[in-house]
Design a protein around this motif. Structure first.
Motif, PDB file in Angstrom:
ATOM      1  N   GLN A  48      -4.981   9.809   2.173  1.00 57.36           N
ATOM      2  CA  GLN A  48      -3.926   9.099   2.901  1.00 57.36           C
ATOM      3  C   GLN A  48      -2.555   9.455   2.339  1.00 57.36           C
ATOM      4  N   ASP A  55      -2.420  -0.103   3.146  1.00 52.07           N
ATOM      5  CA  ASP A  55      -3.289  -0.272   4.312  1.00 52.07           C
ATOM      6  C   ASP A  55      -2.525  -0.645   5.571  1.00 52.07           C
ATOM      7  N   TYR A  99      -7.754   7.101  -0.487  1.00 49.40           N
ATOM      8  CA  TYR A  99      -6.334   6.852  -0.748  1.00 49.40           C
ATOM      9  C   TYR A  99      -5.580   8.121  -1.141  1.00 49.40           C
ATOM     10  N   HIS A 116      -2.728  -2.608  -1.872  1.00 49.11           N
ATOM     11  CA  HIS A 116      -3.531  -2.565  -0.643  1.00 49.11           C
ATOM     12  C   HIS A 116      -2.708  -2.987   0.565  1.00 49.11           C
ATOM     13  N   SER A 131      -0.664   4.146  -2.071  1.00 43.62           N
ATOM     14  CA  SER A 131      -1.913   4.886  -1.856  1.00 43.62           C
ATOM     15  C   SER A 131      -2.262   5.712  -3.092  1.00 43.62           C
ATOM     16  N   LYS A 155       1.114   2.133   5.183  1.00 43.44           N
ATOM     17  CA  LYS A 155       0.918   3.539   4.797  1.00 43.44           C
ATOM     18  C   LYS A 155       1.910   3.966   3.715  1.00 43.44           C
TER      19      LYS A 155
END
Length: 161
Positions: A108, A78, A105, A74, A86, A81
């Motif tokens: 992302q 988060d 995720y 995370h 992810s 990136k």
């Protein structure tokens, strides 16, 4: 008086140093610090990710090590990136049945990477939810990317829902 030519420059440096320290220290229980320690003091993202991945894959102490790994993933995904973090979070959330976070995720990773398998996984999850426009968009992106994606990066890390 001797004025600094850029009075705010010192403030920016201090704020940046404090921000980095907060990032590294923000993980509950010091998961990031533990990962750095376990990697032999290496604080680069790749080393931290490798330690977290080994924790996540540890079968015996699944609960505590796995929780620390998720926490590190995370932090990396988060705030930085980090694509592979992810991806791992997407797979984790599929495993525990949280499709909305899995989609978040995978999307992302797919968009930041681009990560071929994550585009496919997001599309497949959107289809499972009946979100046909999003499903088509992500599956089409995965299909188009597969034509130019380096062969060594194409794997079978797709989800089976």
């Amino acid at each position: 008086t001797n004025m600094h030519p850029f009075p705010s420059a010192r403030k920016v440096v201090v704020v940046t140093i404090v921000s980095v320290a907060l990032f590294l220290g923000s993980a509950q229980g010091g998961a990031i610090e533990n990962a750095i320690e376990e990697s032999g003091g290496k604080s680069d993202v790749s080393s931290i990710y490798k330690v977290a991945l080994s924790w996540y894959n540890t079968q015996g102490e699944k609960s505590s090590k796995s929780e620390d790994a998720i926490e590190v993933f995370h932090q990396l995904a988060d705030t930085g990136k980090h694509v592979m973090s992810s991806v791992k979070l997407g797979h984790h959330y599929v495993e525990i049945g949280n499709e909305s976070l899995a989609i978040k995720y995978f999307v992302q990773a797919g968009e930041e990477g681009p990560h071929h398998q994550s585009l496919y996984n997001a599309g497949k999850l959107f289809a499972e939810q009946g979100s046909w426009v999003e499903a088509l968009a992500y599956l089409q992106a995965a299909a188009l990317l597969s034509k130019s994606y380096p062969q060594e990066y194409i794997s079978k890390e797709t989800i089976d829902v």
